[in-house]
Design a protein around this motif. Sequence first.
Motif, short mmCIF file in Angstrom:
data_model
loop_
_atom_site.label_atom_id
_atom_site.label_comp_id
_atom_site.label_asym_id
_atom_site.label_seq_id
_atom_site.Cartn_x
_atom_site.Cartn_y
_atom_site.Cartn_z
N MET A 30 0.83 -1.22 0.00
CA MET A 30 0.00 0.00 0.00
C MET A 30 0.86 1.26 0.00
O MET A 30 0.38 2.34 0.34
N SER A 31 2.11 1.14 -0.35
CA SER A 31 3.02 2.29 -0.47
C SER A 31 3.16 3.07 0.83
O SER A 31 3.19 4.30 0.85
N GLY A 32 3.19 2.34 1.95
CA GLY A 32 3.43 2.97 3.24
C GLY A 32 2.19 3.31 4.04
O GLY A 32 2.30 3.78 5.18
N GLU A 33 1.01 3.10 3.51
CA GLU A 33 -0.24 3.42 4.22
C GLU A 33 -0.46 2.45 5.39
O GLU A 33 -0.31 1.24 5.24
N GLN A 34 -0.80 3.00 6.58
CA GLN A 34 -1.02 2.17 7.76
C GLN A 34 -2.42 2.33 8.35
O GLN A 34 -2.80 1.57 9.23
#
Length: 635
Positions: free
Chosen positions: A361-365
Amino acid sequence: MEDAMLRLILLFPLAGFLFNAFLGKRAGERVVSWVGPASIFFSFATGVYFMSQLAGLGEHGYIRDVIFTWIASGEVSIPFSIVFDHLSGWMVLVVTGVGFLIHVYSIGYMHGDKGYYRYFAYLNLFVFMMLVLVLGSNLLLMFLGWEGVGLCSYLLIGFWFTEEERARAGMKAFIVNRIGDLGFILGIATLLWGSAVVSHPTVEFSQLQAVVPRLPEWVVLAATLLLFVGATGKSAQIPLYVWLPDAMAGPTPVSALIHAATMVTAGVYMVARMNFAYSAAPLAMDVVAGVGVATAFFAATMGLVATDIKKVLAYSTVSQLGYMFVGVGVGAYAGGMFHLTTHAFFKALLFLGAGSVIHGMSGEQDIRKMGGLKDKMPWTYRVFLIEGLALAGIPPFAGFFSKDEILFKAFASGHKLIWAVGIAAAFMTAFYTFRLIFLVFYNTPRYDESVHPHESPPVMIIPMAILAVLSFIGGFVLGFPHHSLIEAFMEGVFRHGVEIHGASGLEMGLMFLSTIVAVAGWAVAYRMYVVDTTLPEKIAQRFKAAYALLFNRYWVDEIYDTLFVKTYLGISDGIMRYIVDDVIIEGFLNTAARTSLGTGRQLRKLQTGDVQAYGFAMLAGVLLVLAYIVWRWAT
């Protein structure tokens, strides 16, 4: 049995640390990718070899390696020696086995990072210090490893230290652990003093087993409670749990290593290792169990509403550690170690799965910005589902067997209130676990169009697949049907433990009830996050105060900040400003200045400019010299 090869378990990760720290940057990412994981694998292989040797030595057997004399002062003699017995040997396999898989996973996760070599150096040092902690033959050597993992956690949590929030998280973990460590030091000192009174001063585990029964009850109680203060810091129990959720600031594989196989399990291991002392202090055991179940319930409530994928798992770790302390607190030491083992499997998998999601998710948390990832990341979804079933306690997955054994032992030992609170926490665990799975992998996507979810590379998927297999069969293999393999394996180590017996019918009934509770948690989560997704918002609006309380984590950080941090800083500022600055520093400088001025005024009187006065002074000086010469000649 003595064997100098035992030290290889320590030397392999230490060599990996030294190579990566001093030569890693020059050697390059490819070489570091081999050296870092290989050093842990060789340590694991050595542990397997010694475990096979241990099998022929009986239940009380052990292998020892006295490396050198560490401290020698008067009657105190403390060797730097390591012991491989049924308890420490088991921990070695858990630490190095899970640690190796996390190292391999890190190759893909940290690829291209500027601090790649530094990351693996810290990771190797972390494992080395944890091995010192579990293999040390005495409390001081355990404390050396105890402090070492604390230092490494600071370095790894704040790995990306250029970001202030991450640097603060590392500092917070370091400081909170130091508070607990003060209690640990005082506990060691209490046992050292007590052993000196009744025999000779010692902190060797083998000698303390003979000394503790001769100590006054209050000394044993004080020592065990003080040691447990250290455990509340290292293993994130009330009131020193606050550092662990913020520890998510570090790289995700670090979270997996800290939460699954190292550091946070140190407190549980310490109580298990000191079982002979805790069994002699029933009140201390009640405190351990009480704090454990309170932490399990308290942390689970915060997991109900958390929105950061890693923080949900962090609260889960705090809660599951509470279950482990319930186990050792009611005298089921093997049960606590059983849950420690299965938790290492599925919690490492959960964090690695979360890392795979974040990577894709390209760094999404934020789980509110995910959804619909089941088809985009099929392998990650499968392993995440297995680990979720294990954490929720759904049979036949690993968490069911180990958590059920702890709850059964709590009930059978007469701690029915602890059992009831533990069951309530189990329901919440199942709920927030499936809430996480449904929000991340089900329903329509909620992420931004610029994000393109993708599956992780094989170097990340393969370690997760291995952990998924262990999470599926680990509990069944180690804990079925009634007498767990771990309990039988560690019987010689835990011979001082409390005998807990219960009818098989009672155990089966409690197992069935535990399963119903877990399924109920799944059903409620399914109703709220799949069938009717408007329910969570409606409930949050209806119970605004309760939701705010949980979402803001009971404002514990703010309370601590007001009561302790700001008070401490205020006192420190007052001492510095009004005592150090005004009294000590300015007082010294002002006194020196006044003395200098006063002396100058007096000496200035000698410089009158009167020639007759100068002549009189010279004559007086000559007469004094002549008088002294005459006196010396006469005598």
